[in-house]
Design a protein around this motif. Structure first.
Motif, PDB file in Angstrom:
ATOM      1  N   VAL A 103      22.209  11.871  51.909  1.00  0.00           N
ATOM      2  CA  VAL A 103      23.487  11.137  51.069  1.00  0.00           C
ATOM      3  C   VAL A 103      22.845  10.573  49.691  1.00  0.00           C
ATOM      4  O   VAL A 103      23.659  10.701  48.789  1.00  0.00           O
ATOM      5  CB  VAL A 103      23.928   9.957  52.020  1.00  0.00           C
ATOM      6  CG1 VAL A 103      24.546   8.901  51.442  1.00  0.00           C
ATOM      7  CG2 VAL A 103      24.371  10.385  53.070  1.00  0.00           C
ATOM      8  N   ARG A 104      21.664  10.077  49.570  1.00  0.00           N
ATOM      9  CA  ARG A 104      21.083   9.595  48.495  1.00  0.00           C
ATOM     10  C   ARG A 104      20.921  10.725  47.305  1.00  0.00           C
ATOM     11  O   ARG A 104      21.246  10.484  46.159  1.00  0.00           O
ATOM     12  CB  ARG A 104      19.410   9.122  48.690  1.00  0.00           C
ATOM     13  CG  ARG A 104      19.452   7.712  49.403  1.00  0.00           C
ATOM     14  CD  ARG A 104      17.958   7.299  49.489  1.00  0.00           C
ATOM     15  NE  ARG A 104      18.094   6.187  50.216  1.00  0.00           N
ATOM     16  CZ  ARG A 104      17.268   5.103  49.815  1.00  0.00           C
ATOM     17  NH1 ARG A 104      16.646   5.287  48.758  1.00  0.00           N
ATOM     18  NH2 ARG A 104      17.178   3.989  50.491  1.00  0.00           N
ATOM     19  N   ASP A 109      28.637  14.284  52.868  1.00  0.00           N
ATOM     20  CA  ASP A 109      29.335  13.437  53.539  1.00  0.00           C
ATOM     21  C   ASP A 109      28.833  13.183  55.115  1.00  0.00           C
ATOM     22  O   ASP A 109      28.595  14.118  55.908  1.00  0.00           O
ATOM     23  CB  ASP A 109      30.898  14.202  53.674  1.00  0.00           C
ATOM     24  CG  ASP A 109      31.732  13.172  54.741  1.00  0.00           C
ATOM     25  OD1 ASP A 109      31.310  12.191  55.114  1.00  0.00           O
ATOM     26  OD2 ASP A 109      32.910  13.628  54.843  1.00  0.00           O
ATOM     27  N   PRO A 110      28.319  12.139  55.489  1.00  0.00           N
ATOM     28  CA  PRO A 110      27.559  11.885  56.538  1.00  0.00           C
ATOM     29  C   PRO A 110      28.219  12.031  57.906  1.00  0.00           C
ATOM     30  O   PRO A 110      27.931  12.582  58.985  1.00  0.00           O
ATOM     31  CB  PRO A 110      27.193  10.057  56.627  1.00  0.00           C
ATOM     32  CG  PRO A 110      27.409   9.766  55.244  1.00  0.00           C
ATOM     33  CD  PRO A 110      28.534  10.911  54.690  1.00  0.00           C
ATOM     34  N   TYR A 154      24.826   7.948  65.161  1.00  0.00           N
ATOM     35  CA  TYR A 154      26.175   7.233  64.966  1.00  0.00           C
ATOM     36  C   TYR A 154      26.682   6.975  66.430  1.00  0.00           C
ATOM     37  O   TYR A 154      26.191   7.766  67.236  1.00  0.00           O
ATOM     38  CB  TYR A 154      26.992   8.471  64.118  1.00  0.00           C
ATOM     39  CG  TYR A 154      28.260   7.951  63.771  1.00  0.00           C
ATOM     40  CD1 TYR A 154      28.449   6.760  63.122  1.00  0.00           C
ATOM     41  CD2 TYR A 154      29.492   8.941  64.097  1.00  0.00           C
ATOM     42  CE1 TYR A 154      29.770   6.305  62.685  1.00  0.00           C
ATOM     43  CE2 TYR A 154      30.783   8.183  63.673  1.00  0.00           C
ATOM     44  CZ  TYR A 154      31.036   7.095  62.802  1.00  0.00           C
ATOM     45  OH  TYR A 154      32.172   6.657  62.586  1.00  0.00           O
ATOM     46  N   ILE A 155      27.616   6.449  66.260  1.00  0.00           N
ATOM     47  CA  ILE A 155      28.333   5.885  67.522  1.00  0.00           C
ATOM     48  C   ILE A 155      28.810   7.000  68.573  1.00  0.00           C
ATOM     49  O   ILE A 155      28.508   6.780  69.866  1.00  0.00           O
ATOM     50  CB  ILE A 155      29.568   4.846  67.186  1.00  0.00           C
ATOM     51  CG1 ILE A 155      29.991   4.527  68.629  1.00  0.00           C
ATOM     52  CG2 ILE A 155      30.721   5.613  66.453  1.00  0.00           C
ATOM     53  CD1 ILE A 155      29.208   3.421  69.438  1.00  0.00           C
ATOM     54  N   ASP A 178      25.862   3.348  60.966  1.00  0.00           N
ATOM     55  CA  ASP A 178      27.225   3.762  60.651  1.00  0.00           C
ATOM     56  C   ASP A 178      27.289   4.707  59.631  1.00  0.00           C
ATOM     57  O   ASP A 178      27.400   4.357  58.298  1.00  0.00           O
ATOM     58  CB  ASP A 178      27.921   2.291  60.174  1.00  0.00           C
ATOM     59  CG  ASP A 178      29.444   2.469  60.077  1.00  0.00           C
ATOM     60  OD1 ASP A 178      29.925   3.669  60.123  1.00  0.00           O
ATOM     61  OD2 ASP A 178      30.094   1.305  59.943  1.00  0.00           O
ATOM     62  N   TYR A 179      27.555   5.744  59.915  1.00  0.00           N
ATOM     63  CA  TYR A 179      27.751   7.111  58.986  1.00  0.00           C
ATOM     64  C   TYR A 179      29.041   6.747  58.088  1.00  0.00           C
ATOM     65  O   TYR A 179      28.942   7.580  57.012  1.00  0.00           O
ATOM     66  CB  TYR A 179      27.782   8.288  59.678  1.00  0.00           C
ATOM     67  CG  TYR A 179      26.537   8.786  60.301  1.00  0.00           C
ATOM     68  CD1 TYR A 179      25.274   7.913  60.293  1.00  0.00           C
ATOM     69  CD2 TYR A 179      26.469  10.288  60.879  1.00  0.00           C
ATOM     70  CE1 TYR A 179      24.316   8.296  60.793  1.00  0.00           C
ATOM     71  CE2 TYR A 179      25.048  10.339  61.466  1.00  0.00           C
ATOM     72  CZ  TYR A 179      23.952   9.642  61.391  1.00  0.00           C
ATOM     73  OH  TYR A 179      22.779   9.909  61.929  1.00  0.00           O
ATOM     74  N   GLY A 180      29.789   6.184  58.304  1.00  0.00           N
ATOM     75  CA  GLY A 180      30.931   5.750  57.608  1.00  0.00           C
ATOM     76  C   GLY A 180      30.976   4.633  56.651  1.00  0.00           C
ATOM     77  O   GLY A 180      31.986   4.493  55.734  1.00  0.00           O
TER      78      GLY A 180
END
Length: 265
Positions: A103-104, A109-110, A154-155, A178-180
């Protein structure tokens, strides 16, 4: 609960899932919590990691995930197999999660990554209910202790693992990466421990307990003020020196190192 029979658990929707109502037997959002002391000074919180903690490394899920991550690096960053492995390991070391590096530095898109990696794992073929683990968790004194899952996954992945283990009713909630979110926060960063405390309703680090298979995460938990246990299975390599308050080879040892968490017979 999923017992390994019937249709496989392939796709997960989280629109109807709320961290505050983790278990069908609990509704913490409405103030009912299975007998826990709401805000009592003596209430303890036990934070428990999920991957390679609630199930053994012999399941080799970490290896399967590593291959999917390397494949993702190759396919999405146009890297060779060797380059993908090297960059994966560097991001994991630098950030605690490969996805944070993606992401960095690559604007990945996670959630799309999660779909192709964590949610693509064939967990139904590997993870089955563990009666011994269930007994361990059921022996914890729930009138004094809140059990809280604490994961960098993630969840969807965390929920899936716990469901396959048939342990959904054993926990009060979960703190996950939280990937979102606009900014990813994960262990071992202090902000992730802050997040876990807030979501679990814990206020005193000295009343918190923690077990994780990651040396970095266990060490960070100890630095944060939690009573920390580092799970190092016999097949794993121990750190040069202990990083937590305790180093254990199996979760059953929690009975001995944290006896205050368990019901007295």
């Amino acid at each position: 609960m999923h017992d390994g029979s019937g249709p496989k658990d392939a796709t997960f929707q989280i629109d109807d899932f709320d961290v505050t109502t983790w278990s069908p037997s609990l509704n913490m959002a409405n103030g009912t919590n299975g007998g826990l002391h709401n805000g009592a000074a003596d209430q303890k919180t036990f934070f428990i990691d999920i991957d390679n903690c609630l199930y053994p490394k012999s399941y080799r899920i970490h290896d399967m995930m590593g291959q999917l991550i390397d494949d993702y690096f190759q396919n999405n960053l146009s890297l060779s197999k060797e380059e993908a492995f090297e960059l994966h390991q560097r991001y994991y070391k630098d950030y605690g999660l490969a996805i944070e590096g993606l992401v960095r530095h690559h604007k990945v898109d996670p959630l799309e990554y999660n779909e192709k990696v964590d949610d693509a794992l064939p967990l139904d073929d590997v993870i089955k209910p563990n009666p011994k683990l269930r007994r361990l968790l059921e022996d914890i004194d729930r009138s004094q202790v809140k059990l809280w899952l604490f994961t960098n996954a993630y969840i969807t992945h965390g929920r899936r693992v716990v469901r396959l283990l048939d342990l959904e009713d054993c926990f009060d909630g979960i703190t996950y990466c939280d990937y979102g979110a606009e900014k990813l926060i994960c262990k071992p960063r202090q902000e992730m421990y802050d997040k876990a405390m807030q979501e679990a309703g814990a206020t005193d680090p000295a009343q918190c307990y923690f077990v994780d298979d990651s040396a970095l995460n266990a060490e960070a938990g100890k630095a944060y003020g939690w009573k920390s246990a580092h799970l190092v299975e016999p097949v794993s390599t121990s750190p040069d020196k202990p990083v937590a308050d305790h180093q254990i080879q199996s979760l059953e040892e929690l009975r001995n190192i944290f006896p205050e968490l368990f019901e007295r017979s």
